[in-house]
Motif scaffolding. Structure first.
Motif, PDB file in Angstrom:
ATOM      1  N   TYR A  96      -9.100  -4.066   6.763  1.00  0.00           N
ATOM      2  CA  TYR A  96      -7.983  -4.712   7.447  1.00  0.00           C
ATOM      3  C   TYR A  96      -7.669  -6.091   6.874  1.00  0.00           C
ATOM      4  N   ARG A  97      -8.650  -6.772   6.307  1.00  0.00           N
ATOM      5  CA  ARG A  97      -8.421  -8.086   5.710  1.00  0.00           C
ATOM      6  C   ARG A  97      -7.663  -7.987   4.384  1.00  0.00           C
ATOM      7  N   THR A  98      -7.817  -6.889   3.671  1.00  0.00           N
ATOM      8  CA  THR A  98      -7.188  -6.747   2.346  1.00  0.00           C
ATOM      9  C   THR A  98      -6.005  -5.774   2.347  1.00  0.00           C
ATOM     10  N   LYS A  99      -5.683  -5.241   3.511  1.00  0.00           N
ATOM     11  CA  LYS A  99      -4.639  -4.213   3.617  1.00  0.00           C
ATOM     12  C   LYS A  99      -3.298  -4.687   3.064  1.00  0.00           C
ATOM     13  N   ASN A 100      -2.826  -5.865   3.433  1.00  0.00           N
ATOM     14  CA  ASN A 100      -1.505  -6.344   3.002  1.00  0.00           C
ATOM     15  C   ASN A 100      -1.427  -6.494   1.483  1.00  0.00           C
ATOM     16  N   VAL A 101      -2.472  -7.037   0.890  1.00  0.00           N
ATOM     17  CA  VAL A 101      -2.480  -7.212  -0.572  1.00  0.00           C
ATOM     18  C   VAL A 101      -2.442  -5.849  -1.261  1.00  0.00           C
ATOM     19  N   ILE A 102      -3.199  -4.911  -0.751  1.00  0.00           N
ATOM     20  CA  ILE A 102      -3.238  -3.566  -1.342  1.00  0.00           C
ATOM     21  C   ILE A 102      -1.881  -2.883  -1.197  1.00  0.00           C
ATOM     22  N   MET A 103      -1.234  -3.019  -0.053  1.00  0.00           N
ATOM     23  CA  MET A 103       0.068  -2.382   0.162  1.00  0.00           C
ATOM     24  C   MET A 103       1.129  -2.974  -0.774  1.00  0.00           C
ATOM     25  N   GLU A 104       1.105  -4.276  -1.006  1.00  0.00           N
ATOM     26  CA  GLU A 104       2.044  -4.905  -1.937  1.00  0.00           C
ATOM     27  C   GLU A 104       1.826  -4.378  -3.356  1.00  0.00           C
ATOM     28  N   LEU A 105       0.565  -4.273  -3.739  1.00  0.00           N
ATOM     29  CA  LEU A 105       0.242  -3.774  -5.069  1.00  0.00           C
ATOM     30  C   LEU A 105       0.693  -2.324  -5.235  1.00  0.00           C
ATOM     31  N   LEU A 106       0.501  -1.515  -4.209  1.00  0.00           N
ATOM     32  CA  LEU A 106       0.944  -0.112  -4.277  1.00  0.00           C
ATOM     33  C   LEU A 106       2.463  -0.015  -4.421  1.00  0.00           C
ATOM     34  N   GLU A 107       3.198  -0.870  -3.736  1.00  0.00           N
ATOM     35  CA  GLU A 107       4.660  -0.869  -3.855  1.00  0.00           C
ATOM     36  C   GLU A 107       5.090  -1.238  -5.271  1.00  0.00           C
ATOM     37  N   LYS A 108       4.429  -2.237  -5.859  1.00  0.00           N
ATOM     38  CA  LYS A 108       4.736  -2.614  -7.238  1.00  0.00           C
ATOM     39  C   LYS A 108       4.456  -1.458  -8.191  1.00  0.00           C
ATOM     40  N   LEU A 109       3.325  -0.783  -7.979  1.00  0.00           N
ATOM     41  CA  LEU A 109       2.974   0.369  -8.821  1.00  0.00           C
ATOM     42  C   LEU A 109       4.029   1.472  -8.713  1.00  0.00           C
TER      43      LEU A 109
END
Length: 124
Positions: A96-109
């Motif tokens: 839950y602490r890293t969820k937002n960063v991971i979601m942004e990275l997935l969108e860029k990918l």
């Protein structure tokens, strides 16, 4: 006075300067590759030089990747590395602490992959 008749040249006519082969290129092949070339030239009923010359001019050479594609691939590799680091971090700190960063990275990918797919379709 028929002695002044034109004497016809014998033999093969001289090749024009455009058709004359004056430049050479040295190439090295491994023994199996050389034997394969010989075999193919014989099958085509051509000398080895003719076969290589025809192959060089008739072949369609396609670049591995354009500079733009290479840049995109480098970006993808970097992003994949970031994703691996974030995955490790999320296992250590909690998802839950890293969820937002991971979601942004997935969108860029997703965006990069979609751009690459549309460019690839246009190239065909």
């Amino acid at each position: 006075m028929d002695d002044k008749r034109k004497i016809k040249a014998r033999g093969r006519p001289k090749a024009s300067s455009l058709r004359k082969l004056t430049k050479s290129v040295t190439m090295k092949f491994s023994k199996p590759d050389y034997e394969q070339l010989l075999r193919r030239s014989r099958q085509a009923n051509r000398t080895l030089a003719e076969y290589i010359r025809n192959s060089a001019f008739e072949a369609q050479v396609v670049a591995k990747h354009s500079t733009e594609e290479a840049t995109t691939m480098r970006n993808l590799v970097g992003m994949a590395n970031n994703l691996n680091q974030l995955t490790k971090l999320s296992h250590q700190m909690g998802f839950y602490r890293t969820k937002n960063v991971i979601m942004e990275l997935l969108e860029k990918l997703k965006s990069i992959m979609n751009d690459y797919k549309t460019k690839e379709r246009r190239a065909r």
